[in-house]
Scaffold this motif. Structure first.
Motif, PDB file in Angstrom:
ATOM      1  N   ARG A 290      65.754 104.511 -82.517  1.00  0.00           N
ATOM      2  CA  ARG A 290      66.697 104.283 -81.653  1.00  0.00           C
ATOM      3  C   ARG A 290      67.990 104.873 -80.849  1.00  0.00           C
ATOM      4  O   ARG A 290      68.220 105.772 -81.067  1.00  0.00           O
ATOM      5  CB  ARG A 290      67.509 102.906 -81.969  1.00  0.00           C
ATOM      6  N   ASN A 291      67.520 104.486 -79.767  1.00  0.00           N
ATOM      7  CA  ASN A 291      68.447 105.238 -78.773  1.00  0.00           C
ATOM      8  C   ASN A 291      69.599 104.149 -79.495  1.00  0.00           C
ATOM      9  O   ASN A 291      70.409 103.468 -78.930  1.00  0.00           O
ATOM     10  CB  ASN A 291      68.369 104.233 -76.641  1.00  0.00           C
ATOM     11  N   LEU A 292      70.906 105.453 -79.369  1.00  0.00           N
ATOM     12  CA  LEU A 292      72.544 104.611 -79.833  1.00  0.00           C
ATOM     13  C   LEU A 292      73.024 104.492 -78.692  1.00  0.00           C
ATOM     14  O   LEU A 292      74.160 103.890 -78.879  1.00  0.00           O
ATOM     15  CB  LEU A 292      73.401 106.212 -80.139  1.00  0.00           C
ATOM     16  N   LYS A 293      72.694 104.574 -77.030  1.00  0.00           N
ATOM     17  CA  LYS A 293      73.224 104.271 -76.105  1.00  0.00           C
ATOM     18  C   LYS A 293      72.847 102.945 -75.853  1.00  0.00           C
ATOM     19  O   LYS A 293      73.647 101.828 -75.008  1.00  0.00           O
ATOM     20  CB  LYS A 293      73.082 105.023 -75.095  1.00  0.00           C
ATOM     21  N   THR A 294      71.617 102.815 -75.948  1.00  0.00           N
ATOM     22  CA  THR A 294      70.836 101.291 -75.570  1.00  0.00           C
ATOM     23  C   THR A 294      70.516 100.125 -76.575  1.00  0.00           C
ATOM     24  O   THR A 294      70.348  99.327 -76.264  1.00  0.00           O
ATOM     25  CB  THR A 294      69.636 101.557 -74.007  1.00  0.00           C
ATOM     26  N   PHE A 295      69.880 101.181 -78.126  1.00  0.00           N
ATOM     27  CA  PHE A 295      69.954 100.225 -79.023  1.00  0.00           C
ATOM     28  C   PHE A 295      68.087 100.093 -78.744  1.00  0.00           C
ATOM     29  O   PHE A 295      67.451  99.047 -79.093  1.00  0.00           O
ATOM     30  CB  PHE A 295      70.353  99.264 -79.425  1.00  0.00           C
ATOM     31  N   GLU A 296      67.424 100.543 -78.132  1.00  0.00           N
ATOM     32  CA  GLU A 296      65.851 100.479 -77.714  1.00  0.00           C
ATOM     33  C   GLU A 296      65.154 101.224 -78.804  1.00  0.00           C
ATOM     34  O   GLU A 296      65.994 102.209 -78.498  1.00  0.00           O
ATOM     35  CB  GLU A 296      65.732 100.782 -76.157  1.00  0.00           C
ATOM     36  N   MET A 297      64.439 100.982 -79.494  1.00  0.00           N
ATOM     37  CA  MET A 297      63.262 101.497 -80.272  1.00  0.00           C
ATOM     38  C   MET A 297      62.232 101.926 -79.771  1.00  0.00           C
ATOM     39  O   MET A 297      61.424 101.013 -78.906  1.00  0.00           O
ATOM     40  CB  MET A 297      63.449 100.295 -81.756  1.00  0.00           C
ATOM     41  N   ASP A 298      61.583 103.348 -80.563  1.00  0.00           N
ATOM     42  CA  ASP A 298      60.305 103.715 -79.792  1.00  0.00           C
ATOM     43  C   ASP A 298      59.514 104.498 -80.964  1.00  0.00           C
ATOM     44  O   ASP A 298      61.071 106.355 -81.098  1.00  0.00           O
ATOM     45  CB  ASP A 298      60.353 103.960 -77.976  1.00  0.00           C
TER      46      ASP A 298
ATOM     47  N   GLU B 194      67.946 102.312 -97.447  1.00  0.00           N
ATOM     48  CA  GLU B 194      69.808 101.960 -96.807  1.00  0.00           C
ATOM     49  C   GLU B 194      69.893 100.232 -97.302  1.00  0.00           C
ATOM     50  O   GLU B 194      69.698  99.348 -96.962  1.00  0.00           O
ATOM     51  CB  GLU B 194      69.408 102.062 -94.996  1.00  0.00           C
ATOM     52  N   PHE B 195      71.915 100.335 -97.302  1.00  0.00           N
ATOM     53  CA  PHE B 195      72.338  99.416 -97.678  1.00  0.00           C
ATOM     54  C   PHE B 195      73.314  99.149 -96.379  1.00  0.00           C
ATOM     55  O   PHE B 195      74.056 100.133 -96.001  1.00  0.00           O
ATOM     56  CB  PHE B 195      73.123  98.985 -98.534  1.00  0.00           C
ATOM     57  N   LYS B 196      73.108  98.025 -95.243  1.00  0.00           N
ATOM     58  CA  LYS B 196      73.606  97.554 -94.781  1.00  0.00           C
ATOM     59  C   LYS B 196      73.841  96.246 -94.224  1.00  0.00           C
ATOM     60  O   LYS B 196      73.777  95.764 -94.771  1.00  0.00           O
ATOM     61  CB  LYS B 196      73.486  98.278 -92.988  1.00  0.00           C
ATOM     62  N   ARG B 197      75.146  96.203 -93.817  1.00  0.00           N
ATOM     63  CA  ARG B 197      75.334  94.469 -94.045  1.00  0.00           C
ATOM     64  C   ARG B 197      75.205  93.815 -92.147  1.00  0.00           C
ATOM     65  O   ARG B 197      74.967  92.494 -92.590  1.00  0.00           O
ATOM     66  CB  ARG B 197      77.185  93.773 -94.835  1.00  0.00           C
ATOM     67  N   ARG B 198      75.695  94.683 -91.635  1.00  0.00           N
ATOM     68  CA  ARG B 198      75.950  94.026 -90.628  1.00  0.00           C
ATOM     69  C   ARG B 198      74.891  95.571 -89.749  1.00  0.00           C
ATOM     70  O   ARG B 198      75.257  96.612 -90.173  1.00  0.00           O
ATOM     71  CB  ARG B 198      76.556  93.082 -89.469  1.00  0.00           C
ATOM     72  N   SER B 199      75.075  96.023 -88.000  1.00  0.00           N
ATOM     73  CA  SER B 199      75.013  96.109 -86.817  1.00  0.00           C
ATOM     74  C   SER B 199      75.462  95.650 -85.774  1.00  0.00           C
ATOM     75  O   SER B 199      74.870  94.027 -85.697  1.00  0.00           O
ATOM     76  CB  SER B 199      73.266  97.067 -87.423  1.00  0.00           C
ATOM     77  N   PRO B 200      75.133  96.851 -84.746  1.00  0.00           N
ATOM     78  CA  PRO B 200      76.138  96.178 -83.772  1.00  0.00           C
ATOM     79  C   PRO B 200      74.915  94.767 -82.877  1.00  0.00           C
ATOM     80  O   PRO B 200      74.701  94.402 -81.959  1.00  0.00           O
ATOM     81  CB  PRO B 200      75.843  97.155 -82.823  1.00  0.00           C
ATOM     82  N   SER B 201      73.480  95.279 -83.403  1.00  0.00           N
ATOM     83  CA  SER B 201      72.341  94.996 -82.772  1.00  0.00           C
ATOM     84  C   SER B 201      72.138  94.130 -83.802  1.00  0.00           C
ATOM     85  O   SER B 201      71.190  92.455 -83.789  1.00  0.00           O
ATOM     86  CB  SER B 201      70.755  95.540 -83.156  1.00  0.00           C
TER      87      SER B 201
ATOM     88  N   ASN C 245      79.234 102.677 -73.392  1.00  0.00           N
ATOM     89  CA  ASN C 245      78.362 102.861 -74.263  1.00  0.00           C
ATOM     90  C   ASN C 245      78.767 102.589 -75.969  1.00  0.00           C
ATOM     91  O   ASN C 245      80.408 102.604 -76.156  1.00  0.00           O
ATOM     92  CB  ASN C 245      76.469 103.368 -74.049  1.00  0.00           C
ATOM     93  N   ILE C 246      78.110 102.028 -76.773  1.00  0.00           N
ATOM     94  CA  ILE C 246      78.588 101.474 -77.565  1.00  0.00           C
ATOM     95  C   ILE C 246      78.890 102.835 -78.487  1.00  0.00           C
ATOM     96  O   ILE C 246      79.484 102.470 -79.321  1.00  0.00           O
ATOM     97  CB  ILE C 246      77.358 101.050 -78.742  1.00  0.00           C
ATOM     98  N   LEU C 247      78.176 103.722 -78.067  1.00  0.00           N
ATOM     99  CA  LEU C 247      78.737 105.463 -79.104  1.00  0.00           C
ATOM    100  C   LEU C 247      79.730 105.904 -79.610  1.00  0.00           C
ATOM    101  O   LEU C 247      80.425 106.121 -80.007  1.00  0.00           O
ATOM    102  CB  LEU C 247      77.211 106.336 -79.315  1.00  0.00           C
ATOM    103  N   ASP C 248      80.146 105.548 -77.608  1.00  0.00           N
ATOM    104  CA  ASP C 248      81.501 105.937 -77.053  1.00  0.00           C
ATOM    105  C   ASP C 248      82.364 105.244 -77.490  1.00  0.00           C
ATOM    106  O   ASP C 248      83.638 105.674 -78.563  1.00  0.00           O
ATOM    107  CB  ASP C 248      81.198 105.878 -75.610  1.00  0.00           C
ATOM    108  N   ARG C 249      82.465 103.534 -77.546  1.00  0.00           N
ATOM    109  CA  ARG C 249      83.090 102.790 -78.330  1.00  0.00           C
ATOM    110  C   ARG C 249      83.295 103.189 -80.004  1.00  0.00           C
ATOM    111  O   ARG C 249      84.476 102.714 -80.063  1.00  0.00           O
ATOM    112  CB  ARG C 249      83.160 101.200 -78.322  1.00  0.00           C
ATOM    113  N   ILE C 250      82.295 103.587 -80.787  1.00  0.00           N
ATOM    114  CA  ILE C 250      82.817 103.252 -82.179  1.00  0.00           C
ATOM    115  C   ILE C 250      83.243 104.625 -82.279  1.00  0.00           C
ATOM    116  O   ILE C 250      84.070 104.563 -82.802  1.00  0.00           O
ATOM    117  CB  ILE C 250      80.767 103.745 -82.144  1.00  0.00           C
ATOM    118  N   ALA C 251      83.040 105.848 -81.659  1.00  0.00           N
ATOM    119  CA  ALA C 251      83.417 107.136 -81.770  1.00  0.00           C
ATOM    120  C   ALA C 251      84.872 107.165 -81.705  1.00  0.00           C
ATOM    121  O   ALA C 251      86.067 107.780 -81.900  1.00  0.00           O
ATOM    122  CB  ALA C 251      82.978 108.353 -80.534  1.00  0.00           C
ATOM    123  N   THR C 252      86.043 105.931 -80.728  1.00  0.00           N
ATOM    124  CA  THR C 252      86.957 105.842 -79.436  1.00  0.00           C
ATOM    125  C   THR C 252      87.671 105.066 -81.026  1.00  0.00           C
ATOM    126  O   THR C 252      88.164 105.376 -81.290  1.00  0.00           O
ATOM    127  CB  THR C 252      86.909 105.162 -78.743  1.00  0.00           C
TER     128      THR C 252
END
Length: 263
Positions: free
Chosen positions: A188-196, A54-61, A2-9
């Protein structure tokens, strides 16, 4: 993976390279390393509505969120708008941030700065202090309890506060410890990026009162904050809602004015 695992690697490879280029001894010589940190937890307790802009230029989503954003201009406007603190993304590969963004923000504003990154090594905590941060983020989904303990104790020794990010009750229960200052519930679910937003509401009563409660991600309406305040939240991290506009600082100002008028 998943995305979190990729980021950690990717982050582990990045940190090892950074250690070779800039050793800890060099970080400890930087001027901000001896600076006294500003307490974000205190500001959230005493200065409602507790917006962490928050200051950010982009995100995976949101890969094209605001690629040309100017950190000095926007963080200055966030401070003028009344933000309790500012979160600065320093992950380059996935969020388009750099350590320079954090250092420039530190030279620009006089409110607490959160280094927003994927911390997996003590080196990054020393970096955070040297680059001018007041707070670090530890993500429970990324770390074992013993790592959270080790990292949070080091942060405390350096004068940094710790915001622990959780996504569910299991993460919360295994990660709570005295060396944490604030607990953030990521909607945000960091594995699926869905919001609730119900993630925050459902976990609110499970967070002990000695920790400042922070709701993170997915907050786009002032009505959401008013509802979350009823659940005991004192801090609200908002990034995409401001950064997706042409003028994030002005958007933050309008949002906070609307929030105050609705109280």
């Amino acid at each position: 993976m998943n995305i979190l695992d990729r980021i950690a690697t990717d982050k582990r490879l990045e940190v090892e390279e950074q250690k070779e280029m800039v050793p800890v001894e060099a970080l400890q010589l930087l001027p901000h390393f001896k600076r006294k940190c500003i307490s974000l937890a205190k500001r959230l307790r005493t200065s409602p509505p507790g917006i962490i802009a928050e200051f950010k230029r982009r995100s995976p989503s949101l890969p094209d969120l605001n690629p040309d954003a100017d950190v000095a201009e926007i963080t200055s406007e966030y401070e003028k708008a009344g933000a309790a603190g500012i979160s600065v993304l320093t992950d380059e590969l996935y969020f388009g941030g750099t350590a320079d963004d954090l250092m420039l923000a530190r030279e620009t504003v006089n409110i607490p700065l959160l280094r927003k990154d994927f911390i997996i090594d003590e080196y990054q905590i020393i970096e955070a202090k040297a680059f001018g941060a007041d707070v670090i983020l530890l993500i429970a989904a990324l770390l074992k309890p013993e790592e959270i303990r080790k990292f949070s104790v080091l942060a405390r020794k350096l004068g940094l506060e710790v915001l622990l990010e959780v996504h569910n009750q299991e993460e919360l229960e295994r990660s709570i410890m005295p060396s944490i200052d604030m607990i953030g519930v990521n909607n945000r679910n960091l594995k699926t990026f869905e919001m609730d937003l119900n993630i925050s509401k459902n976990l609110a009563e499970e967070i002990p009162s000695e920790f400042v409660k922070v709701s993170e991600s997915g907050i786009s309406e002032t009505s959401s904050i008013l509802e979350l305040q009823k659940s005991g939240f004192q801090g609200f991290l908002i990034g995409g809602n401001f950064m997706k506009t042409k003028d994030p600082g002005n958007s933050a100002q309008k949002f906070m004015q609307e929030l105050k008028s609705g109280r």
